[in-house]
Scaffold this motif. Structure first.
Motif, PDB file in Angstrom:
ATOM      1  N   ALA A   1       0.832  -1.207   0.000  1.00 45.19           N
ATOM      2  CA  ALA A   1       0.000   0.000   0.000  1.00 45.19           C
ATOM      3  C   ALA A   1       0.866   1.257   0.000  1.00 45.19           C
ATOM      4  O   ALA A   1       0.563   2.247  -0.682  1.00 45.19           O
ATOM      5  CB  ALA A   1      -0.930  -0.006   1.209  1.00 45.19           C
TER       6      ALA A   1
ATOM      7  N   TRP B   1       2.251   1.642  -3.396  1.00 46.02           N
ATOM      8  CA  TRP B   1       1.154   2.072  -4.278  1.00 46.02           C
ATOM      9  C   TRP B   1       0.927   3.579  -4.141  1.00 46.02           C
ATOM     10  O   TRP B   1       0.700   4.280  -5.130  1.00 46.02           O
ATOM     11  CB  TRP B   1      -0.101   1.303  -3.904  1.00 46.02           C
ATOM     12  CG  TRP B   1      -1.121   1.120  -4.993  1.00 46.02           C
ATOM     13  CD1 TRP B   1      -2.346   1.701  -5.071  1.00 46.02           C
ATOM     14  CD2 TRP B   1      -1.040   0.257  -6.126  1.00 46.02           C
ATOM     15  NE1 TRP B   1      -3.042   1.269  -6.179  1.00 46.02           N
ATOM     16  CE2 TRP B   1      -2.256   0.368  -6.855  1.00 46.02           C
ATOM     17  CE3 TRP B   1      -0.052  -0.600  -6.614  1.00 46.02           C
ATOM     18  CZ2 TRP B   1      -2.508  -0.341  -8.029  1.00 46.02           C
ATOM     19  CZ3 TRP B   1      -0.295  -1.311  -7.777  1.00 46.02           C
ATOM     20  CH2 TRP B   1      -1.507  -1.171  -8.479  1.00 46.02           C
ATOM     21  N   THR B   2       0.999   4.045  -2.909  1.00 40.05           N
ATOM     22  CA  THR B   2       0.808   5.472  -2.627  1.00 40.05           C
ATOM     23  C   THR B   2       1.851   6.315  -3.356  1.00 40.05           C
ATOM     24  O   THR B   2       1.536   7.357  -3.954  1.00 40.05           O
ATOM     25  CB  THR B   2       0.890   5.729  -1.115  1.00 40.05           C
ATOM     26  OG1 THR B   2      -0.155   5.000  -0.462  1.00 40.05           O
ATOM     27  CG2 THR B   2       0.744   7.206  -0.796  1.00 40.05           C
TER      28      THR B   2
ATOM     29  N   CYS C   1     -14.725  -5.041  -3.819  1.00 33.75           N
ATOM     30  CA  CYS C   1     -13.265  -4.931  -3.689  1.00 33.75           C
ATOM     31  C   CYS C   1     -12.675  -4.115  -4.835  1.00 33.75           C
ATOM     32  O   CYS C   1     -11.825  -3.231  -4.609  1.00 33.75           O
ATOM     33  CB  CYS C   1     -12.627  -6.319  -3.663  1.00 33.75           C
ATOM     34  SG  CYS C   1     -12.914  -7.258  -2.153  1.00 33.75           S
TER      35      CYS C   1
ATOM     36  N   ILE D   1     -13.365  -0.445  -4.298  1.00 32.45           N
ATOM     37  CA  ILE D   1     -12.483   0.169  -3.295  1.00 32.45           C
ATOM     38  C   ILE D   1     -11.114   0.454  -3.890  1.00 32.45           C
ATOM     39  O   ILE D   1     -10.562   1.558  -3.726  1.00 32.45           O
ATOM     40  CB  ILE D   1     -12.354  -0.747  -2.057  1.00 32.45           C
ATOM     41  CG1 ILE D   1     -13.693  -0.821  -1.318  1.00 32.45           C
ATOM     42  CG2 ILE D   1     -11.253  -0.224  -1.118  1.00 32.45           C
ATOM     43  CD1 ILE D   1     -13.725  -1.854  -0.194  1.00 32.45           C
ATOM     44  N   TYR D   2     -10.557  -0.513  -4.596  1.00 31.36           N
ATOM     45  CA  TYR D   2      -9.224  -0.316  -5.172  1.00 31.36           C
ATOM     46  C   TYR D   2      -9.221   0.768  -6.243  1.00 31.36           C
ATOM     47  O   TYR D   2      -8.325   1.620  -6.276  1.00 31.36           O
ATOM     48  CB  TYR D   2      -8.703  -1.635  -5.756  1.00 31.36           C
ATOM     49  CG  TYR D   2      -8.331  -2.660  -4.708  1.00 31.36           C
ATOM     50  CD1 TYR D   2      -7.447  -2.348  -3.681  1.00 31.36           C
ATOM     51  CD2 TYR D   2      -8.864  -3.955  -4.747  1.00 31.36           C
ATOM     52  CE1 TYR D   2      -7.096  -3.289  -2.713  1.00 31.36           C
ATOM     53  CE2 TYR D   2      -8.524  -4.905  -3.793  1.00 31.36           C
ATOM     54  CZ  TYR D   2      -7.644  -4.560  -2.773  1.00 31.36           C
ATOM     55  OH  TYR D   2      -7.306  -5.495  -1.824  1.00 31.36           O
TER      56      TYR D   2
ATOM     57  N   LEU E   1      -9.630   4.226  -4.548  1.00 36.80           N
ATOM     58  CA  LEU E   1      -8.822   4.369  -3.338  1.00 36.80           C
ATOM     59  C   LEU E   1      -8.471   5.825  -3.045  1.00 36.80           C
ATOM     60  O   LEU E   1      -8.466   6.266  -1.897  1.00 36.80           O
ATOM     61  CB  LEU E   1      -7.533   3.556  -3.514  1.00 36.80           C
ATOM     62  CG  LEU E   1      -6.735   3.229  -2.257  1.00 36.80           C
ATOM     63  CD1 LEU E   1      -7.423   2.139  -1.472  1.00 36.80           C
ATOM     64  CD2 LEU E   1      -5.320   2.768  -2.651  1.00 36.80           C
TER      65      LEU E   1
ATOM     66  N   ALA F   1      -8.917  -5.356   1.277  1.00 44.47           N
ATOM     67  CA  ALA F   1      -9.087  -4.101   0.540  1.00 44.47           C
ATOM     68  C   ALA F   1      -9.223  -2.924   1.493  1.00 44.47           C
ATOM     69  O   ALA F   1      -8.667  -1.838   1.263  1.00 44.47           O
ATOM     70  CB  ALA F   1     -10.309  -4.198  -0.373  1.00 44.47           C
TER      71      ALA F   1
ATOM     72  N   HIS G   1      -6.655   0.245   1.947  1.00 43.64           N
ATOM     73  CA  HIS G   1      -7.118   1.637   1.936  1.00 43.64           C
ATOM     74  C   HIS G   1      -6.635   2.393   3.168  1.00 43.64           C
ATOM     75  O   HIS G   1      -6.164   3.529   3.079  1.00 43.64           O
ATOM     76  CB  HIS G   1      -8.648   1.679   1.868  1.00 43.64           C
ATOM     77  CG  HIS G   1      -9.228   3.046   2.096  1.00 43.64           C
ATOM     78  ND1 HIS G   1      -9.554   3.509   3.359  1.00 43.64           N
ATOM     79  CD2 HIS G   1      -9.523   4.054   1.235  1.00 43.64           C
ATOM     80  CE1 HIS G   1     -10.025   4.744   3.264  1.00 43.64           C
ATOM     81  NE2 HIS G   1     -10.022   5.085   1.994  1.00 43.64           N
TER      82      HIS G   1
ATOM     83  N   ARG H   1      -4.241   5.539   2.465  1.00 45.81           N
ATOM     84  CA  ARG H   1      -4.823   6.870   2.649  1.00 45.81           C
ATOM     85  C   ARG H   1      -4.579   7.448   4.041  1.00 45.81           C
ATOM     86  O   ARG H   1      -5.014   8.555   4.342  1.00 45.81           O
ATOM     87  CB  ARG H   1      -6.339   6.839   2.421  1.00 45.81           C
ATOM     88  CG  ARG H   1      -6.829   6.397   1.077  1.00 45.81           C
ATOM     89  CD  ARG H   1      -6.528   7.324  -0.094  1.00 45.81           C
ATOM     90  NE  ARG H   1      -6.519   8.743   0.144  1.00 45.81           N
ATOM     91  CZ  ARG H   1      -7.584   9.555   0.129  1.00 45.81           C
ATOM     92  NH1 ARG H   1      -8.784   9.075  -0.105  1.00 45.81           N
ATOM     93  NH2 ARG H   1      -7.448  10.838   0.319  1.00 45.81           N
TER      94      ARG H   1
END
Length: 342
Positions: A35, A38-39, A90, A93-94, A97, A204, A208, A212
């Motif tokens: 995550a 990904w951010t 799911c 949500i992805y 995000l 998921a 998140h 976030r």
């Protein structure tokens, strides 16, 4: 999609739709590292910087309702409803995000000795009712079913009080136009695996939370032994036969939801906990400002009605409820849509 991001994000490589209908352990540390990466890769901002604050309210996305072999699997018309719903959820949500500010999952939370479980009731032979049946005021008046005195002892209630209360409760459901008292199979048991969120959805949600910097807000409902609690916002009955409070509405959550710029709702089951939650929210909106209904979005392809083939089918009732919500100003949308929050 709005002023926070113009495009949807891709689905992370760890998501496998084939595992959504199974129970497994989420590898938290690995997903946290993914995550964070990904951010950076997609320049995802923390939720604290959101200009438009969007809440995703997930109703009872738990194993007990969403995994085929569990107690109250919501199969819907297709027979695989909740599993298919959660694949789409799911992915929603992805993909979104970067704009979902907070996720609030509700957790239906039960113990054995509650008014809607078999052990609470017994007949003259000492037998408990078979799950999926109803108990009516006439059943109690005719002593077809009465409160199990051992439950009263175990829960610390006076037996005469509990008998009188049970009669009052069943009559209240009828008078208030609620579903009749249904004797449900033991489900969503606190401490049990059925109580847990569906693994893929939990994964998921956790992804998140890390991406976030937004703490997931879990809302417990349904643990009061004296009332059903389909809606996360209010139990079915609030007072006993002498108008003394036995439960209360979730005013804090209601106010929190109304303060978001948009509230997206999904989960199980469309005909029961989802519909009653939305109905309670709409009741509050009517008391404040009907314009607020326009900021509520219902993910129609991420929820299914209770259907037991050959026994009961709540599909039409659920669809009528959603039509009523749409007439009030709420927006019925699909998870695959590019939703405009303006």
């Amino acid at each position: 999609m709005n002023n926070q991001t113009s495009t949807q994000l891709p689905i992370p490589p760890h998501f496998n739709p084939e595992t959504v209908g199974a129970v497994w352990r989420v590898p938290y540390q690995q997903r946290a590292a993914a995550a964070q990466a990904w951010t950076k890769q997609y320049e995802i901002k923390p939720a604290s910087e959101d200009k438009t604050r969007i809440c995703l309210l997930l109703i009872d996305v738990q194993n007990t309702f969403c995994i085929p072999e569990f107690e109250l699997f919501v199969g819907g018309k297709s027979g695989n409803g909740a599993v298919d719903d959660n694949v789409r959820l799911c992915e929603f949500i992805y993909r979104n995000l970067g704009i979902i500010t907070k996720i609030i999952p509700t957790l239906d939370t039960h113990t054995a000795m509650q008014i809607f479980h078999p052990i609470f009731w017994m007949n003259a032979a000492g037998e408990h009712p078979i799950p999926a049946g109803n108990i009516t005021p006439a059943d109690i008046e005719q002593r077809i079913w009465h409160v199990n005195p051992n439950v009263a002892f175990s829960l610390g209630f006076d037996y005469e009080f509990l008998e009188k209360y049970a009669c009052h409760y069943v009559k209240q459901l009828t008078q208030n136009g609620k579903y009749p008292l249904t004797v449900w199979p033991y489900h969503s048991m606190l401490g049990g695996i059925g109580h847990a969120l569906v693994s893929a959805v939990e994964e998921a949600i956790f992804f998140h939370c890390i991406a976030r910097n937004s703490q997931t807000q879990f809302e417990i409902k349904g643990n009061n032994p004296l009332t059903e609690n389909y809606s996360v916002l209010s139990p079915e009955v609030l007072e006993d036969f002498d108008s003394r409070p036995i439960a209360q509405t979730n005013k804090k959550l209601i106010q929190q939801l109304l303060n978001f710029d948009a509230v997206i709702i999904a989960g199980q089951a469309k005909s029961h906990c989802v519909a009653w939650t939305i109905d309670d929210l709409l009741t509050e909106i009517r008391q404040v400002d009907m314009k607020l209904a326009k900021k509520v979005y219902l993910l129609e392809d991420c929820t299914s009605a209770v259907v037991v083939p050959g026994v009961v089918d709540y599909t039409e009732a659920a669809d009528r409820a959603f039509e009523r919500f749409a007439d009030a100003g709420m927006k019925i949308v699909k998870s695959t849509e590019l939703i405009s929050f303006f």
